[in-house]
Write a protein that holds these residues in place. Sequence first.
Motif, PDB file in Angstrom:
ATOM      1  N   ALA A   1       7.256  -7.837   2.800  1.00 27.86           N
ATOM      2  CA  ALA A   1       8.381  -7.862   3.748  1.00 27.86           C
ATOM      3  C   ALA A   1       7.998  -8.520   5.074  1.00 27.86           C
ATOM      4  CB  ALA A   1       8.887  -6.442   3.988  1.00 27.86           C
ATOM      5  N   GLY A   2       6.724  -8.876   5.243  1.00 29.35           N
ATOM      6  CA  GLY A   2       6.291  -9.523   6.478  1.00 29.35           C
ATOM      7  C   GLY A   2       6.097  -8.570   7.640  1.00 29.35           C
ATOM      8  N   LEU A   3       5.883  -7.271   7.335  1.00 26.90           N
ATOM      9  CA  LEU A   3       5.681  -6.278   8.391  1.00 26.90           C
ATOM     10  C   LEU A   3       4.196  -6.026   8.669  1.00 26.90           C
ATOM     11  CD1 LEU A   3       8.494  -3.746   7.411  1.00 26.90           C
ATOM     12  CD2 LEU A   3       8.601  -5.647   9.037  1.00 26.90           C
ATOM     13  N   ILE A   4       3.351  -6.286   7.676  1.00 21.83           N
ATOM     14  CA  ILE A   4       1.899  -6.174   7.832  1.00 21.83           C
ATOM     15  C   ILE A   4       1.262  -7.391   7.182  1.00 21.83           C
ATOM     16  CG2 ILE A   4       1.934  -3.642   7.851  1.00 21.83           C
ATOM     17  CD1 ILE A   4       0.753  -3.731   4.981  1.00 21.83           C
ATOM     18  N   ARG A   5      -0.014  -7.588   7.441  1.00 23.77           N
ATOM     19  CA  ARG A   5      -0.774  -8.642   6.760  1.00 23.77           C
ATOM     20  C   ARG A   5      -2.202  -8.162   6.594  1.00 23.77           C
ATOM     21  NH1 ARG A   5      -2.757 -13.269  10.993  1.00 23.77           N
ATOM     22  NH2 ARG A   5      -3.734 -11.806  12.406  1.00 23.77           N
ATOM     23  N   SER A   6      -2.864  -8.767   5.630  1.00 22.43           N
ATOM     24  CA  SER A   6      -4.281  -8.467   5.494  1.00 22.43           C
ATOM     25  C   SER A   6      -5.000  -9.279   6.567  1.00 22.43           C
ATOM     26  CB  SER A   6      -4.789  -8.778   4.096  1.00 22.43           C
ATOM     27  OG  SER A   6      -4.562 -10.114   3.764  1.00 22.43           O
ATOM     28  N   CYS A   7      -5.938  -8.648   7.217  1.00 20.35           N
ATOM     29  CA  CYS A   7      -6.679  -9.289   8.306  1.00 20.35           C
ATOM     30  C   CYS A   7      -7.553 -10.397   7.739  1.00 20.35           C
ATOM     31  CB  CYS A   7      -7.571  -8.277   9.021  1.00 20.35           C
ATOM     32  SG  CYS A   7      -6.676  -6.905   9.756  1.00 20.35           S
ATOM     33  N   PRO A   8      -7.601 -11.518   8.434  1.00 18.70           N
ATOM     34  CA  PRO A   8      -8.499 -12.587   7.977  1.00 18.70           C
ATOM     35  C   PRO A   8      -9.952 -12.113   8.035  1.00 18.70           C
ATOM     36  CG  PRO A   8      -7.074 -13.322   9.792  1.00 18.70           C
ATOM     37  CD  PRO A   8      -6.880 -11.848   9.631  1.00 18.70           C
ATOM     38  N   GLN A   9     -10.654 -12.285   6.933  1.00 19.18           N
ATOM     39  CA  GLN A   9     -12.053 -11.884   6.849  1.00 19.18           C
ATOM     40  C   GLN A   9     -12.810 -12.919   6.039  1.00 19.18           C
ATOM     41  OE1 GLN A   9     -11.914  -8.080   4.923  1.00 19.18           O
ATOM     42  NE2 GLN A   9     -11.458  -6.970   6.794  1.00 19.18           N
ATOM     43  N   PRO A  10     -14.057 -13.119   6.380  1.00 22.08           N
ATOM     44  CA  PRO A  10     -14.842 -14.039   5.554  1.00 22.08           C
ATOM     45  C   PRO A  10     -14.961 -13.475   4.139  1.00 22.08           C
ATOM     46  CG  PRO A  10     -16.225 -12.955   7.206  1.00 22.08           C
ATOM     47  CD  PRO A  10     -14.811 -12.519   7.454  1.00 22.08           C
ATOM     48  N   PRO A  11     -14.848 -14.333   3.131  1.00 23.51           N
ATOM     49  CA  PRO A  11     -14.934 -13.827   1.761  1.00 23.51           C
ATOM     50  C   PRO A  11     -16.320 -13.254   1.467  1.00 23.51           C
ATOM     51  CG  PRO A  11     -14.730 -16.235   1.810  1.00 23.51           C
ATOM     52  CD  PRO A  11     -14.702 -15.760   3.217  1.00 23.51           C
ATOM     53  N   SER A  12     -16.314 -12.103   0.864  1.00 20.96           N
ATOM     54  CA  SER A  12     -17.571 -11.510   0.404  1.00 20.96           C
ATOM     55  C   SER A  12     -17.240 -10.530  -0.706  1.00 20.96           C
ATOM     56  CB  SER A  12     -18.308 -10.805   1.550  1.00 20.96           C
ATOM     57  OG  SER A  12     -17.647  -9.621   1.912  1.00 20.96           O
ATOM     58  N   ARG A  13     -18.174 -10.390  -1.577  1.00 22.65           N
ATOM     59  CA  ARG A  13     -17.970  -9.521  -2.728  1.00 22.65           C
ATOM     60  C   ARG A  13     -17.948  -8.052  -2.294  1.00 22.65           C
ATOM     61  NH1 ARG A  13     -21.153  -9.352  -8.417  1.00 22.65           N
ATOM     62  NH2 ARG A  13     -19.907  -7.648  -9.190  1.00 22.65           N
ATOM     63  N   GLY A  14     -16.969  -7.309  -2.801  1.00 23.60           N
ATOM     64  CA  GLY A  14     -16.893  -5.880  -2.543  1.00 23.60           C
ATOM     65  C   GLY A  14     -16.255  -5.514  -1.205  1.00 23.60           C
ATOM     66  N   ARG A  15     -15.852  -6.502  -0.439  1.00 27.44           N
ATOM     67  CA  ARG A  15     -15.230  -6.209   0.852  1.00 27.44           C
ATOM     68  C   ARG A  15     -13.766  -5.825   0.628  1.00 27.44           C
ATOM     69  NH1 ARG A  15     -17.031  -8.896   6.166  1.00 27.44           N
ATOM     70  NH2 ARG A  15     -16.002  -7.457   7.553  1.00 27.44           N
ATOM     71  N   ARG A  16     -13.354  -4.767   1.271  1.00 29.92           N
ATOM     72  CA  ARG A  16     -11.982  -4.291   1.118  1.00 29.92           C
ATOM     73  C   ARG A  16     -11.037  -5.065   2.026  1.00 29.92           C
ATOM     74  NH1 ARG A  16     -15.132   0.404   0.726  1.00 29.92           N
ATOM     75  NH2 ARG A  16     -14.759   1.507  -1.207  1.00 29.92           N
ATOM     76  N   LYS A  17      -9.834  -5.276   1.525  1.00 35.35           N
ATOM     77  CA  LYS A  17      -8.797  -5.931   2.306  1.00 35.35           C
ATOM     78  C   LYS A  17      -8.332  -4.951   3.391  1.00 35.35           C
ATOM     79  CE  LYS A  17      -5.540  -8.029  -0.144  1.00 35.35           C
ATOM     80  NZ  LYS A  17      -4.245  -8.367  -0.775  1.00 35.35           N
ATOM     81  N   GLU A  18      -8.375  -5.394   4.624  1.00 37.62           N
ATOM     82  CA  GLU A  18      -7.947  -4.559   5.743  1.00 37.62           C
ATOM     83  C   GLU A  18      -6.593  -5.063   6.232  1.00 37.62           C
ATOM     84  OE1 GLU A  18      -9.992  -4.094   9.843  1.00 37.62           O
ATOM     85  OE2 GLU A  18     -10.984  -2.706   8.443  1.00 37.62           O
ATOM     86  N   TYR A  19      -5.689  -4.142   6.567  1.00 35.01           N
ATOM     87  CA  TYR A  19      -4.334  -4.495   6.973  1.00 35.01           C
ATOM     88  C   TYR A  19      -4.120  -4.231   8.455  1.00 35.01           C
ATOM     89  CZ  TYR A  19      -3.340  -4.554   1.997  1.00 35.01           C
ATOM     90  OH  TYR A  19      -3.354  -4.847   0.650  1.00 35.01           O
ATOM     91  N   GLU A  20      -3.238  -5.050   9.052  1.00 33.13           N
ATOM     92  CA  GLU A  20      -2.807  -4.832  10.425  1.00 33.13           C
ATOM     93  C   GLU A  20      -1.302  -5.059  10.491  1.00 33.13           C
ATOM     94  OE1 GLU A  20      -4.824  -7.662  12.894  1.00 33.13           O
ATOM     95  OE2 GLU A  20      -3.850  -9.383  11.954  1.00 33.13           O
TER      96      GLU A  20
END
Length: 182
Positions: A50-69
């Motif tokens: 819906a465009g109300l949140i987004r996953s924070c840009p993060q450098p790609p790495s294995r096992g890193r969780r998607k963080e939202y803002e």
Amino acid sequence: MSLPHAILTALLERPSSGLELTRRFDKSIGFFWPATHQQIYRELGRLEQAGLIRSCPQPPSRGRRKEYEVLPAGRAALLEWVGQAQDPKPVREPMVLRLRAAAAVGGRGLAEELRRHLELHERQLAEYLEIERRDFPAERLAAGDRRPALQHRVLRAGIGLEQYWVEWLTGTLEVLGEDSVD
């Protein structure tokens, strides 16, 4: 209140991964607006779509969780919801209805269940009081910051409700008496 608003609130307080958000829910918002982990993950997807949140840009790495803002549109949606009029919701507590039914048909087993509920509410009250002691010392509340003061008011609502149930259950058990038909 709805789950999307609870999630937006939590993410405005601190951007989080889905896992971290579900853990935070279990320790705070979930006390008054419970949700399963699956419901939270599903709602994160809807909010992102819906465009109300987004996953924070993060450098790609294995096992890193998607963080939202929360995005500006999410903040605006939450602000609009906060200001909307809403009537209080009636209490739908099965124990109260069961007591009413017991007045009509008898209360076999009711006293035991009331004692069990009393123990659960006493435990929850003790947990809330410990959170209050730990997270809201007088000096923090006296600092003049509205955010912890409002969070404390939410906790005080939970404390007040648990105190009410402890008092109500204790009084109801007194009315039933020890010689009541269980």
